[in-house]
Scaffold this motif. Structure first.
Motif, PDB file in Angstrom:
ATOM      1  N   LEU A 269       0.859  -0.933   0.170  1.00  0.00           N
ATOM      2  CA  LEU A 269       0.332   0.105   0.124  1.00  0.00           C
ATOM      3  C   LEU A 269       1.059   1.166  -0.095  1.00  0.00           C
ATOM      4  N   GLY A 270       0.464   2.190  -1.206  1.00  0.00           N
ATOM      5  CA  GLY A 270       1.336   3.082  -1.325  1.00  0.00           C
ATOM      6  C   GLY A 270       2.389   3.756  -2.448  1.00  0.00           C
ATOM      7  N   PHE A 271       2.498   2.491  -2.643  1.00  0.00           N
ATOM      8  CA  PHE A 271       3.595   2.342  -3.438  1.00  0.00           C
ATOM      9  C   PHE A 271       2.632   2.890  -5.330  1.00  0.00           C
ATOM     10  N   ALA A 272       1.899   2.850  -5.229  1.00  0.00           N
ATOM     11  CA  ALA A 272       0.837   3.573  -6.690  1.00  0.00           C
ATOM     12  C   ALA A 272      -0.163   3.133  -6.560  1.00  0.00           C
ATOM     13  N   THR A 273      -1.492   3.493  -7.180  1.00  0.00           N
ATOM     14  CA  THR A 273      -3.459   4.349  -6.669  1.00  0.00           C
ATOM     15  C   THR A 273      -3.372   2.949  -5.628  1.00  0.00           C
ATOM     16  N   PRO A 274      -3.754   3.421  -4.375  1.00  0.00           N
ATOM     17  CA  PRO A 274      -3.867   2.894  -3.698  1.00  0.00           C
ATOM     18  C   PRO A 274      -5.991   1.960  -3.344  1.00  0.00           C
ATOM     19  N   LEU A 275      -6.050   1.272  -3.339  1.00  0.00           N
ATOM     20  CA  LEU A 275      -6.878   0.318  -3.293  1.00  0.00           C
ATOM     21  C   LEU A 275      -7.362  -0.867  -1.984  1.00  0.00           C
ATOM     22  N   SER A 276      -8.793  -0.426  -1.599  1.00  0.00           N
ATOM     23  CA  SER A 276      -7.988  -2.198  -0.550  1.00  0.00           C
ATOM     24  C   SER A 276      -8.127  -3.390  -1.318  1.00  0.00           C
ATOM     25  N   ALA A 277      -7.699  -4.931  -0.762  1.00  0.00           N
ATOM     26  CA  ALA A 277      -7.740  -5.995  -0.684  1.00  0.00           C
ATOM     27  C   ALA A 277      -8.281  -6.293  -1.637  1.00  0.00           C
ATOM     28  N   GLU A 278      -9.975  -5.813  -1.913  1.00  0.00           N
ATOM     29  CA  GLU A 278     -11.401  -6.241  -1.633  1.00  0.00           C
ATOM     30  C   GLU A 278     -10.964  -6.003  -2.346  1.00  0.00           C
ATOM     31  N   GLU A 279     -11.660  -4.741  -3.150  1.00  0.00           N
ATOM     32  CA  GLU A 279     -11.208  -3.805  -4.505  1.00  0.00           C
ATOM     33  C   GLU A 279     -10.308  -4.197  -5.940  1.00  0.00           C
ATOM     34  N   ALA A 280      -8.443  -4.663  -4.842  1.00  0.00           N
ATOM     35  CA  ALA A 280      -8.090  -5.286  -6.128  1.00  0.00           C
ATOM     36  C   ALA A 280      -8.848  -6.813  -6.792  1.00  0.00           C
ATOM     37  N   LEU A 281      -9.141  -7.924  -6.278  1.00  0.00           N
ATOM     38  CA  LEU A 281     -10.283  -8.535  -6.326  1.00  0.00           C
ATOM     39  C   LEU A 281     -10.510  -8.339  -7.372  1.00  0.00           C
ATOM     40  N   HIS A 294      -6.493 -19.461   2.619  1.00  0.00           N
ATOM     41  CA  HIS A 294      -8.517 -20.271   2.034  1.00  0.00           C
ATOM     42  C   HIS A 294      -9.049 -19.036   2.233  1.00  0.00           C
ATOM     43  N   GLY A 295     -10.581 -19.750   1.329  1.00  0.00           N
ATOM     44  CA  GLY A 295     -11.323 -18.561   1.523  1.00  0.00           C
ATOM     45  C   GLY A 295     -11.639 -17.216   0.696  1.00  0.00           C
ATOM     46  N   THR A 296     -10.499 -16.655   0.287  1.00  0.00           N
ATOM     47  CA  THR A 296     -10.043 -15.613   0.178  1.00  0.00           C
ATOM     48  C   THR A 296     -11.748 -14.951  -1.018  1.00  0.00           C
ATOM     49  N   ILE A 297     -11.991 -16.136  -2.280  1.00  0.00           N
ATOM     50  CA  ILE A 297     -13.569 -15.879  -2.387  1.00  0.00           C
ATOM     51  C   ILE A 297     -14.221 -16.394  -2.308  1.00  0.00           C
ATOM     52  N   TYR A 298     -16.122 -15.727  -1.983  1.00  0.00           N
ATOM     53  CA  TYR A 298     -16.851 -16.572  -1.033  1.00  0.00           C
ATOM     54  C   TYR A 298     -17.945 -15.742  -1.715  1.00  0.00           C
ATOM     55  N   ALA A 299     -18.947 -16.795  -1.157  1.00  0.00           N
ATOM     56  CA  ALA A 299     -20.377 -16.189  -1.632  1.00  0.00           C
ATOM     57  C   ALA A 299     -20.949 -14.516  -1.539  1.00  0.00           C
ATOM     58  N   GLY A 300     -20.012 -13.708  -0.873  1.00  0.00           N
ATOM     59  CA  GLY A 300     -20.119 -12.738  -0.515  1.00  0.00           C
ATOM     60  C   GLY A 300     -19.613 -11.905  -1.255  1.00  0.00           C
ATOM     61  N   ASN A 301     -18.732 -12.309  -2.197  1.00  0.00           N
ATOM     62  CA  ASN A 301     -17.919 -10.911  -3.077  1.00  0.00           C
ATOM     63  C   ASN A 301     -17.465 -11.767  -4.361  1.00  0.00           C
ATOM     64  N   ALA A 302     -18.530 -13.068  -4.571  1.00  0.00           N
ATOM     65  CA  ALA A 302     -18.111 -13.915  -6.044  1.00  0.00           C
ATOM     66  C   ALA A 302     -18.319 -12.710  -6.963  1.00  0.00           C
ATOM     67  N   ALA A 303     -19.811 -11.963  -6.970  1.00  0.00           N
ATOM     68  CA  ALA A 303     -20.610 -10.959  -7.894  1.00  0.00           C
ATOM     69  C   ALA A 303     -19.437 -10.129  -8.315  1.00  0.00           C
ATOM     70  N   SER A 304     -17.718  -9.523  -7.668  1.00  0.00           N
ATOM     71  CA  SER A 304     -17.967  -8.312  -8.147  1.00  0.00           C
ATOM     72  C   SER A 304     -15.884  -9.400  -8.715  1.00  0.00           C
ATOM     73  N   ILE A 305     -16.149 -10.094  -9.127  1.00  0.00           N
ATOM     74  CA  ILE A 305     -15.182 -11.307  -9.472  1.00  0.00           C
ATOM     75  C   ILE A 305     -14.988 -10.795 -11.377  1.00  0.00           C
ATOM     76  N   ARG A 306     -14.198  -9.967 -11.741  1.00  0.00           N
ATOM     77  CA  ARG A 306     -14.220  -9.894 -13.310  1.00  0.00           C
ATOM     78  C   ARG A 306     -13.213 -10.642 -14.430  1.00  0.00           C
ATOM     79  N   ALA A 307     -11.964 -10.839 -13.423  1.00  0.00           N
ATOM     80  CA  ALA A 307     -11.289 -11.650 -14.403  1.00  0.00           C
ATOM     81  C   ALA A 307     -11.524 -12.703 -14.927  1.00  0.00           C
ATOM     82  N   PRO A 308     -11.720 -13.392 -16.395  1.00  0.00           N
ATOM     83  CA  PRO A 308     -11.782 -14.775 -16.893  1.00  0.00           C
ATOM     84  C   PRO A 308     -11.415 -15.502 -16.163  1.00  0.00           C
ATOM     85  N   LEU A 309      -9.460 -16.062 -15.913  1.00  0.00           N
ATOM     86  CA  LEU A 309      -9.709 -16.719 -15.329  1.00  0.00           C
ATOM     87  C   LEU A 309      -8.569 -16.201 -14.488  1.00  0.00           C
TER      88      LEU A 309
END
Length: 415
Positions: A269-281, A294-309
Motif C-alpha cells: 500500500l502506498g506504492f501506486a494508486t491505493p485500493l483495498s484488497a477487496e477492490e483489487a479482487l 483459503h476463502g479469499t473468494i466466497y459467496a459474499g464477494n464472488a459477484a465482484s470478480i471480473r477476471a476470466p481466469l
C-alpha cells in the motif's frame, strides 16, 4: 481478507462430483474421510514479561498410503483442528496429483506471530516441536513452512528435533535455510509453479502472456515469484494486494521498486494508486492469481470478480459456493491441486536432496520443478479431455482419487 468457510462438507461434495469420472469407489472415498491421526496440544509459553500464556497447537496426518506424510505448519490466530484436518486432506490430494511418494499433513498453532517477540516465537516453536517428537520424522511426518512460518522457524524446529534425539537428521523439516540443508529456489517454487500453470492454461485457449493484465492477491514469496516470472514473459502486473491493502497501475507496476517499498514499509500500500484488497479482487484484468489463504473468494464477494481466469495459488482460495457462481459466469478456475503444486514439488526435492546428501544448483532445481509442474498439468488436462470432466478441479480430484485408490488396493487392509 476473509478466510472462513473451510470445511469437510464442501471438500467431500466436490470429491463426490469427481467420483463418477474415476475408477475408484465409495469405499475409497470412505477411507479418505478419516485422517489417520490428529494430535491436539496445550502449549505453555513464558512471555518476556514473566507471565505464562497458553496456546493451542495441532498436527494432523491425513494419509500415508503413498508414503510419509508431508505438510505445512501454520501460525495463525484462530487455527482449529478442523482446519488442519481439511488442509491435510488437500495435501494428500496435491501430493498425489504431483505423483509424489508422499501423503498429506498439516498443523500449527493458534497464534498471531506478529504479537510475539523473536524470543517468544522461538520458545513457542521449540515447545511445539518438542511435543511432537514422538510422531514426526523423516519417514513418518515431515514439517514444512506455511502461513505465518518461515525458514527461521523451520531452523528452530530442525534444531529442537535433533537436540532432543541426539541426531543430525535434516530431512524431518523442509523449507529450511540453505546452510542447514535447505534447497535453492524453495521460496520461489509455489509462485513459479502458479505462473507456469497460468502460461499453460492461456496457451490452451490460444492466448499468450504478452501484455496480459494480471492481478496478484497475496504478495508474499509466492505472489512475488509469480509476478517476477510473468512480468519477465511480457505480462503487465497491474495490481498486487497484501494484508495492508493494494497498489494499482494500469500500465503495470515496476516490480523491483515495489519490492523495495514493501521491504521498507511492510506493505504494498502506498506504492501506486491505493485500493483495498477487496477492490483489487474486482479489477477488470485478464488473470487473477490468489496467493493469500483459503476463502479469499466466497459467496459474499464472488459477484465482484471480473477476471476470466482465476488461478488458485493457495489452498482452497475459492470456496465451493463461490466457485459455482463463477463457473456460471464462464470464469475458468485453475484449482489449487495444480496451481500451487510447485510448493509441494520443491519440498519433495529438498527432502530427496537431504536423503542423498547431494545438492543441486538452482538451475537444476528449477528444471526439475518446471518439468514436474508441466507433467502434472499435462496429466490433469489429458484426464479432463479423455473423461469429459466439467472442469479442471473435477479432473484434478479424480486424478488424485485414482492414484490413492490404486495404492490403497495394493496395500490392502491390515487385519
Amino acid at each position: 481478507m476473509r478466510t472462513s468457510g473451510l470445511n469437510w462438507q464442501g471438500l467431500l461434495e466436490q470429491l463426490e462430483l469427481a467420483l463418477p469420472f474415476t475408477e475408484s469407489d465409495d469405499q475409497s472415498l470412505a477411507y479418505f474421510k478419516f485422517p489417520k491421526r490428529t494430535v491436539s496440544l496445550s502449549l505453555p509459553l513464558k512471555l518476556d514479561t514473566g507471565q505464562t500464556r497458553m496456546f493451542r497447537g495441532y498436527r494432523t496426518v491425513h494419509s500415508i498410503t503413498r508414503g510419509p506424510a508431508m505438510g505445512g505448519v501454520r501460525y495463525k490466530e484462530g487455527l482449529s483442528q478442523h482446519e488442519c484436518e481439511v488442509l491435510a486432506a488437500i495435501m494428500t490430494l496435491k501430493n498425489a496429483v504431483a505423483d509424489l511418494p508422499l501423503g498429506g499433513a498439516k498443523g500449527g498453532i493458534s497464534v498471531d506471530p506478529q504479537t510475539l517477540s523473536a524470543g517468544e516465537l522461538e520458545r513457542l516453536t521449540r515447545r511445539y516441536t518438542s511435543e511432537l517428537i514422538d510422531v514426526i520424522g523423516a519417514q513418518t511426518d515431515v514439517l514444512a513452512p506455511d502461513v505465518g512460518t518461515d525458514e527461521q522457524i523451520m531452523a528452530w524446529m530442525l534444531d529442537t528435533y535433533n537436540e532432543n534425539l541426539g541426531n543430525t537428521l535434516s530431512r524431518v523439516v523442509v523449507g529450511k535455510p540453505v546452510p542447514l540443508g535447505g534447497s535453492l529456489g524453495s521460496k520461489e517454487a509455489r509462485g513459479r509453479g502458479a505462473a507456469i500453470v497460468t502460461e499453460r492454461v492461456l496457451a490452451e485457449s490460444g492466448e499468450t502472456l504478452e501484455n496480459s493484465s494480471v492481478v496478484i492477491h497475496g504478495y508474499g514469496d509466492a505472489g512475488r515469484a509469480s509476478a517476477d516470472y510473468l512480468a519477465a514473459r511480457g505480462a503487465r502486473i497491474v495490481a498486487v494486494a497484501d494484508a495492508g491493502g493494494a497498489s494499482y497501475a494500469s500500465a503495470g507496476l515496476e516490480l523491483d521498486a515495489l519490492h523495495s517499498h514493501r521491504q521498507a514499509t511492510g506493505s504494498v500500500l502506498g506504492f501506486a494508486t491505493p485500493l483495498s484488497a477487496e477492490e483489487a479482487l474486482g479489477l477488470n484484468a485478464d488473470v487473477l492469481i490468489l496467493a493469500f489463504d483459503h476463502g479469499t473468494i466466497y459467496a459474499g464477494n464472488a459477484a465482484s470478480i471480473r477476471a476470466p481466469l482465476v488461478i488458485e495459488a493457495s489452498n482452497r482460495a475459492v470456496l465451493p459456493e463461490a466457485e459455482r457462481y463463477l463457473k456460471a459466469q464462464g470464469i475458468v478456475i485453475v484449482p489449487d491441486l495444480i496451481a500451487s503444486v510447485g510448493g509441494v514439488i520443491s519440498n519433495y526435492l529438498e527432502w530427496v536432496q537431504d536423503a542423498s546428501n547431494l545438492f543441486w544448483t538452482e538451475d537444476e532445481i528449477f528444471a526439475a520443478l518446471d518439468r514436474r509442474v508441466n507433467t502434472a498439468v499435462d496429466e490433469v488436462m489429458a484426464f479432463a479431455q479423455a473423461r469429459g470432466t466439467p472442469d479442471l478441479r473435477t479432473a484434478a480430484y479424480a486424478t488424485s482419487l485414482d492414484k490413492l485408490h490404486g495404492a490403497s488396493v495394493l496395500r490392502g487392509v491390515y487385519p
